[in-house]
Design a protein around this motif. Structure first.
Motif, short mmCIF file in Angstrom:
data_model
loop_
_atom_site.label_atom_id
_atom_site.label_comp_id
_atom_site.label_asym_id
_atom_site.label_seq_id
_atom_site.Cartn_x
_atom_site.Cartn_y
_atom_site.Cartn_z
N CYS A 33 41.44 11.46 69.86
CA CYS A 33 40.43 11.46 69.24
C CYS A 33 39.75 10.05 69.07
N GLY A 35 36.64 7.04 67.84
CA GLY A 35 35.53 6.69 67.61
C GLY A 35 35.07 5.44 66.93
N TRP A 36 33.88 5.55 66.87
CA TRP A 36 33.16 4.30 66.20
C TRP A 36 32.51 5.33 64.48
N GLY A 47 31.84 6.98 59.26
CA GLY A 47 31.25 7.61 60.71
C GLY A 47 30.30 7.99 61.44
N ARG A 50 32.11 10.54 66.57
CA ARG A 50 33.50 10.92 67.53
C ARG A 50 33.83 11.04 68.82
N ASP A 52 36.15 13.81 71.18
CA ASP A 52 37.74 14.20 70.87
C ASP A 52 38.22 13.88 72.71
N THR A 57 31.27 15.46 71.36
CA THR A 57 30.89 14.89 70.50
C THR A 57 31.02 14.90 70.04
N THR A 58 30.43 14.60 68.36
CA THR A 58 30.03 14.32 67.39
C THR A 58 29.75 12.97 66.79
N CYS A 95 36.24 0.06 66.13
CA CYS A 95 36.14 0.87 66.92
C CYS A 95 38.00 1.56 66.28
N TYR A 108 37.68 11.98 60.15
CA TYR A 108 36.30 12.33 60.79
C TYR A 108 36.17 13.32 61.61
N CYS A 111 39.73 14.86 63.15
CA CYS A 111 40.83 13.62 62.97
C CYS A 111 40.94 12.28 62.33
N PHE A 113 42.62 8.37 61.67
CA PHE A 113 42.19 7.41 62.26
C PHE A 113 42.72 6.73 61.70
#
Length: 126
Positions: A33, A35-36, A47, A50, A52, A57-58, A95, A108, A111, A113
């Motif tokens: 995963c 994410g930003w 978040g 994301r 995966d 995407t989320t 990131c 988030y 996942c 992070f």
């Protein structure tokens, strides 16, 4: 140790666009995963998007329809394309990667992070 280096931040006027990049070393993006996240002064980290391992995407509600997360596996780089920016998007953007073995953990969208870049500042003026 995973190293994540962001770039692409800057100052733009409302309605403008920016594309953030995050280059990962010692880490294969497609296996985890990614994410930003962002954090504005006086506010908690949140978040933004994301991606995966299946390519799903989320997005945060505030990002839907305006931001797009993607990655280039050949370049081991994660991107965040941000369009229609507004002053509420002003924040430090980070990131993050899951599965890197770090201790600063943040859950988030399914996942955990635990590896973070140093951040890149985005400032949107009205």
């Amino acid at each position: 140790q995973v190293q994540l280096v962001e770039s692409g931040g800057g100052s733009v006027q409302a309605g403008g666009s920016l594309r953030l990049s995050c280059v990962a070393s010692e880490y294969t993006l497609s296996r985890y995963c990614m994410g930003w996240f962002r954090q504005a002064p006086g506010k908690e980290r949140e978040g933004v998007a994301r991606l995966d391992t299946r390519g799903y995407t989320t997005y945060a509600d505030s990002a839907k329809g305006r931001f797009t997360i993607s990655q280039d596996n050949a370049k081991n780089t994660l991107y965040l394309q941000m369009n229609s920016l507004n002053p509420e998007d002003t924040a430090m953007y980070y990131c993050a990667a899951a599965g890197g073995g770090g201790y600063n953990r943040y859950w988030y969208a399914g996942c955990v992070f635990d590896n973070w870049g140093q951040g890149t500042q985005v400032t949107v003026s009205s």
